[in-house]
Design a protein around this motif. Structure first.
Motif, PDB file in Angstrom:
ATOM      1  N   THR A   1      37.132  35.674  42.036  1.00  0.00           N
ATOM      2  CA  THR A   1      38.436  35.075  41.740  1.00  0.00           C
ATOM      3  C   THR A   1      39.326  36.183  41.207  1.00  0.00           C
ATOM      4  OG1 THR A   1      37.417  32.963  41.166  1.00  0.00           O
ATOM      5  CG2 THR A   1      39.670  33.344  40.401  1.00  0.00           C
ATOM      6  N   PHE A   2      40.491  36.338  41.789  1.00  0.00           N
ATOM      7  CA  PHE A   2      41.339  37.464  41.438  1.00  0.00           C
ATOM      8  C   PHE A   2      42.423  37.063  40.442  1.00  0.00           C
ATOM      9  CE2 PHE A   2      39.552  38.509  45.574  1.00  0.00           C
ATOM     10  CZ  PHE A   2      39.085  39.794  45.344  1.00  0.00           C
ATOM     11  N   ALA A   3      42.640  37.938  39.472  1.00  0.00           N
ATOM     12  CA  ALA A   3      43.693  37.723  38.479  1.00  0.00           C
ATOM     13  C   ALA A   3      45.014  38.262  39.003  1.00  0.00           C
ATOM     14  CB  ALA A   3      43.318  38.426  37.178  1.00  0.00           C
ATOM     15  N   SER A   4      46.092  37.723  38.475  1.00  0.00           N
ATOM     16  CA  SER A   4      47.427  38.213  38.828  1.00  0.00           C
ATOM     17  C   SER A   4      47.831  39.314  37.854  1.00  0.00           C
ATOM     18  CB  SER A   4      48.445  37.077  38.771  1.00  0.00           C
ATOM     19  OG  SER A   4      48.107  36.057  39.687  1.00  0.00           O
ATOM     20  N   LEU A   5      48.589  40.263  38.341  1.00  0.00           N
ATOM     21  CA  LEU A   5      49.062  41.357  37.498  1.00  0.00           C
ATOM     22  C   LEU A   5      50.332  40.926  36.770  1.00  0.00           C
ATOM     23  CD1 LEU A   5      48.626  44.379  36.737  1.00  0.00           C
ATOM     24  CD2 LEU A   5      50.258  44.924  38.549  1.00  0.00           C
ATOM     25  N   PRO A   6      50.335  40.974  35.445  1.00  0.00           N
ATOM     26  CA  PRO A   6      51.551  40.610  34.708  1.00  0.00           C
ATOM     27  C   PRO A   6      52.599  41.716  34.835  1.00  0.00           C
ATOM     28  CG  PRO A   6      49.884  41.427  33.203  1.00  0.00           C
ATOM     29  CD  PRO A   6      49.223  41.361  34.551  1.00  0.00           C
ATOM     30  N   PRO A   7      53.829  41.463  34.386  1.00  0.00           N
ATOM     31  CA  PRO A   7      54.851  42.524  34.413  1.00  0.00           C
ATOM     32  C   PRO A   7      54.380  43.760  33.645  1.00  0.00           C
ATOM     33  CG  PRO A   7      55.838  40.392  33.941  1.00  0.00           C
ATOM     34  CD  PRO A   7      54.356  40.185  33.876  1.00  0.00           C
ATOM     35  N   MET A   8      54.624  44.929  34.235  1.00  0.00           N
ATOM     36  CA  MET A   8      54.199  46.191  33.636  1.00  0.00           C
ATOM     37  C   MET A   8      55.407  47.091  33.436  1.00  0.00           C
ATOM     38  SD  MET A   8      50.903  45.791  33.349  1.00  0.00           S
ATOM     39  CE  MET A   8      50.326  47.446  33.024  1.00  0.00           C
TER      40      MET A   8
END
Length: 441
Positions: free
Chosen positions: A151-158
């Protein structure tokens, strides 16, 4: 192994790679790394994920990702090069001090570099003894299947500039792209690696022991860059190669790679110092003209020049020819082996920090299990023995293609073509000079 462990945790996974300018490989390997990143990203996207690429100092970038994602576990496959080991140790210690799970896993070698030791616990200095001990060890664990339930996580704003956008990883050459030959020969990635292995086992494994020394034949595995970048593991190769037989000579080459890494583990400065200290007194020559002619494949010795041109064009060189060109630089030109090691580090797609310096020190006679310095390869005899019909030479030195099979190995003895240089040094005089220098130490 790290990805399989992540699957077991049943948590969302964020797959990342950090391009750290302080720890990048040579130019040809950077080209391969660019392709490797793109290939892995494509494979993850087919599973609904992605490979997120960052640029910056490894420790700083990783800590920022953790801060913004709230990650409580970091997993990766272990690195054994000096810079990678140091970075991994620092990061693991800092993460654990903050209560974050941090684990690294084996996978790049058949055996961990500290695992195979003499009875007294020391490092093996002779490969035959190392190989005997390695064969006595339990067989490598069967390769595990690819994870199925990620299950893949989403990348938050960086922060701006931290995430690489648009696939511009900064790894390809600019302003002039010289990688056409590399692109024509290689396709980085796991799929290409396993296709290459299957083709080798079907067509060349049975004749490998007798045909591998002839550069005019496609008889070697050409798996080294795929191994270097983890597209395939030595355990996968071992299992595939031993399913029906035990190809001793081929498996010994895989063992030689482990031997190199075990040596680098205890001598991290192997690329910079002679492992035999008596060679510190060797009167190496400062010969920029000779070094330049060697790099360009303009030495006047056809087999040497063919190898150096193959390297420049494809980022790879046949193993027998690697030994010949290395011997030529060190013993015919009497140039310090470290110049050759650095050139290979920049131009080989399969360069790794263990095999490259160990092999150069083997050729130079300065390392462990090394060929004695007084054994000087005759490039003319090597050419006649291993490329008797000039197939390899004609492929890479086309200005000699019109010569007969006999004349092509020493063209100066016939009518030397106008567009091919005379020998940079006479073989007999070079041999006498090298032996005199060796006797001085």
């Amino acid at each position: 192994m790290a990805l399989l462990e992540a699957e077991k945790l049943r948590k969302p996974v964020l797959c990342i790679v950090i391009v750290d300018d302080a720890h990048l490989p040579g130019a040809a390997a950077r080209w391969w790394l660019d392709g490797a990143i793109r290939s892995l990203d494509g494979a993850l996207r087919k599973r609904g994920g992605a490979l997120h690429v960052f640029r910056g100092a490894t420790r700083d970038v990783l800590m920022e990702i953790i801060r913004r994602t709230g990650a409580d576990t970091v997993l990766w496959n272990r690195r054994y090069d000096p810079g990678g080991r140091e970075t991994d140790t620092v990061i693991k210690s800092e993460l654990r001090s903050q209560g974050i799970m941090a684990h690294s896993f084996a996978g790049a070698l058949l055996h961990e570099p500290w695992a195979i030791r003499t009875r007294s616990g020391g490092q093996y200095k002779i490969f035959t003894a190392f190989w005997r001990a390695m064969k006595a060890c339990p067989a490598p664990f069967p390769p595990a299947p690819a994870p199925e339930k990620l299950t893949f996580a989403s990348l938050p704003p960086m922060p701006d500039g931290l995430v690489v956008q648009g696939g511009e990883y900064g790894l390809l050459p600019t302003p002039h792209d010289w990688t056409g030959g590399l692109q024509a020969m290689w396709e980085p990635g796991e799929e290409a690696a396993h296709s290459q292995l299957a083709d080798f086992i079907e067509n060349d494994l049975d004749t490998y022991a007798t045909a591998r020394d002839f550069p005019g034949h496609e008889a070697t595995s050409r798996l080294s860059p795929f191994l270097r970048f983890g597209h395939i593991t030595p355990a996968q190769i071992w299992q595939a190669a031993t399913e029906q037989t035990y190809p001793e000579q081929f498996l010994a080459e895989v063992g030689w790679r482990d031997f190199a890494w075990s040596l680098l583990f205890v001598t991290p400065d192997m690329a910079n110092r002679n492992l035999r200290p008596e060679f510190d007194a060797m009167p190496w020559r400062d010969d920029p003209v000779g070094l330049a002619r060697w790099r360009k494949g303009q030495t006047g010795y056809p087999l040497v020049d063919a190898g150096m041109r193959e390297l420049w064009h494809t980022g790879w060189m046949h193993n027998r020819v690697r030994m010949v060109v290395a011997s030529f630089l060190v013993k015919h030109l009497l140039i310090d082996w470290r110049h050759g090691e650095r050139w290979f580090a920049d131009t080989l797609v399969d360069h790794d920090p263990a095999s490259n310096p160990m092999n150069w020190q083997w050729s130079a006679g300065t390392g462990v299990d090394a060929a004695p310095y007084f054994r000087i390869m005759n490039p003319i005899l090597q050419s006649r023995k291993f490329d008797p019909h000039g197939v390899y030479i004609r492929r890479w030195v086309p200005e000699l293609s019109h010569l007969s099979d006999d004349a092509i190995h020493a063209p100066w003895e016939a009518a030397l073509p106008r567009d091919y240089p005379p020998p940079v040094v006479d073989h007999r005089l070079a041999r006498e000079r090298a032996l005199s220098a060796w006797k001085m130490i």
